[in-house]
Scaffold this motif. Structure first.
Motif, PDB file in Angstrom:
ATOM      1  N   ALA A  27       0.815  -1.139   0.036  1.00 52.66           N
ATOM      2  CA  ALA A  27      -0.091   0.048   0.050  1.00 52.66           C
ATOM      3  C   ALA A  27       0.990   1.288  -0.173  1.00 52.66           C
ATOM      4  O   ALA A  27       0.556   2.038  -0.616  1.00 52.66           O
ATOM      5  CB  ALA A  27      -1.029  -0.017   1.100  1.00 52.66           C
ATOM      6  N   ILE A  28       2.009   1.301   0.913  1.00 51.78           N
ATOM      7  CA  ILE A  28       3.061   2.578   0.912  1.00 51.78           C
ATOM      8  C   ILE A  28       3.399   2.636  -0.573  1.00 51.78           C
ATOM      9  O   ILE A  28       3.522   3.478  -1.136  1.00 51.78           O
ATOM     10  CB  ILE A  28       3.883   2.207   2.013  1.00 51.78           C
ATOM     11  N   TRP A  29       4.051   1.418  -1.032  1.00 47.18           N
ATOM     12  CA  TRP A  29       4.475   1.339  -2.461  1.00 47.18           C
ATOM     13  C   TRP A  29       3.670   1.978  -3.530  1.00 47.18           C
ATOM     14  O   TRP A  29       4.004   2.888  -4.373  1.00 47.18           O
ATOM     15  CB  TRP A  29       4.930   0.083  -2.860  1.00 47.18           C
ATOM     16  N   GLY A  30       2.691   1.477  -3.777  1.00 46.89           N
ATOM     17  CA  GLY A  30       1.595   1.823  -4.696  1.00 46.89           C
ATOM     18  C   GLY A  30       1.039   3.180  -4.572  1.00 46.89           C
ATOM     19  O   GLY A  30       0.953   3.942  -5.554  1.00 46.89           O
ATOM     20  N   ALA A  34       0.890   6.043  -7.013  1.00 49.25           N
ATOM     21  CA  ALA A  34      -0.471   6.797  -7.538  1.00 49.25           C
ATOM     22  C   ALA A  34      -0.520   8.234  -7.402  1.00 49.25           C
ATOM     23  O   ALA A  34      -1.153   8.939  -8.219  1.00 49.25           O
ATOM     24  CB  ALA A  34      -1.343   5.953  -6.761  1.00 49.25           C
ATOM     25  N   VAL A  35       0.149   8.735  -6.093  1.00 50.43           N
ATOM     26  CA  VAL A  35      -0.157  10.286  -6.112  1.00 50.43           C
ATOM     27  C   VAL A  35       1.213  11.143  -6.749  1.00 50.43           C
ATOM     28  O   VAL A  35       1.150  12.116  -6.535  1.00 50.43           O
ATOM     29  CB  VAL A  35      -0.278  10.548  -4.613  1.00 50.43           C
ATOM     30  N   GLY A  36       2.142  10.277  -7.135  1.00 52.76           N
ATOM     31  CA  GLY A  36       3.141  11.073  -8.007  1.00 52.76           C
ATOM     32  C   GLY A  36       4.307  11.265  -7.144  1.00 52.76           C
ATOM     33  O   GLY A  36       5.313  11.895  -7.333  1.00 52.76           O
ATOM     34  N   SER A  41      13.447   9.149  -9.616  1.00 51.35           N
ATOM     35  CA  SER A  41      14.662   9.651  -8.766  1.00 51.35           C
ATOM     36  C   SER A  41      14.267   9.709  -7.151  1.00 51.35           C
ATOM     37  O   SER A  41      15.160   9.929  -6.327  1.00 51.35           O
ATOM     38  CB  SER A  41      14.782  11.354  -9.150  1.00 51.35           C
ATOM     39  N   THR A  42      13.030   9.156  -6.732  1.00 49.02           N
ATOM     40  CA  THR A  42      12.779   9.145  -5.404  1.00 49.02           C
ATOM     41  C   THR A  42      12.680   7.783  -4.887  1.00 49.02           C
ATOM     42  O   THR A  42      12.220   7.153  -3.958  1.00 49.02           O
ATOM     43  CB  THR A  42      11.657   9.943  -4.956  1.00 49.02           C
ATOM     44  N   VAL A  43      12.772   6.698  -5.733  1.00 47.56           N
ATOM     45  CA  VAL A  43      12.713   5.167  -5.323  1.00 47.56           C
ATOM     46  C   VAL A  43      13.589   4.848  -4.123  1.00 47.56           C
ATOM     47  O   VAL A  43      13.184   4.257  -3.364  1.00 47.56           O
ATOM     48  CB  VAL A  43      12.974   4.276  -6.514  1.00 47.56           C
TER      49      VAL A  43
END
Length: 112
Positions: A27-30, A34-36, A41-43
């Motif tokens: 859920a955190i990952w998705g 989803a919200v951008g 660059s932020t992975v």
């Protein structure tokens, strides 16, 4: 633990593992994607966040298993007490009380 209880435990907690543990991290990952928030660059930031949430829910899952096992032992102890109480009522002697005390001593479970 008898085979029926073991199968029940595996069914309950395998579903909880997928839905609660993997679902929490996913859920955190998705949601971050989803919200951008999660872009290439932020992975580096979001991967540890998802893993930490997954680990927190994994610890919670382990604690639920522990609580379930304690509850099963308490149920078994309660059933044993009922059986011994029934024996003392039907026998009407003092040896039933001694059996009751012995049964309680054998099944005392301590958790810290």
């Amino acid at each position: 633990m008898d085979q029926r209880r073991l199968i029940e435990c595996v069914q309950i907690f395998s579903a909880k593992l997928v839905l609660e543990v993997f679902g929490g991290g996913g859920a955190i990952w998705g949601f971050s994607e989803a919200v951008g928030f999660r872009v290439p660059s932020t992975v580096w930031f979001w991967r540890p966040c998802a893993l930490v949430v997954g680990m927190i829910f994994f610890v919670r899952w382990i604690r639920q298993i522990q609580d379930y096992l304690v509850e099963m032992k308490m149920d078994r102890l309660g059933t044993l007490e009922e059986q011994v109480s029934m024996t003392s009522v039907t026998n009407g002697d003092d040896t039933a009380n001694e059996k009751h005390d012995l049964a309680l001593q054998r099944n005392i479970v301590t958790y810290t």
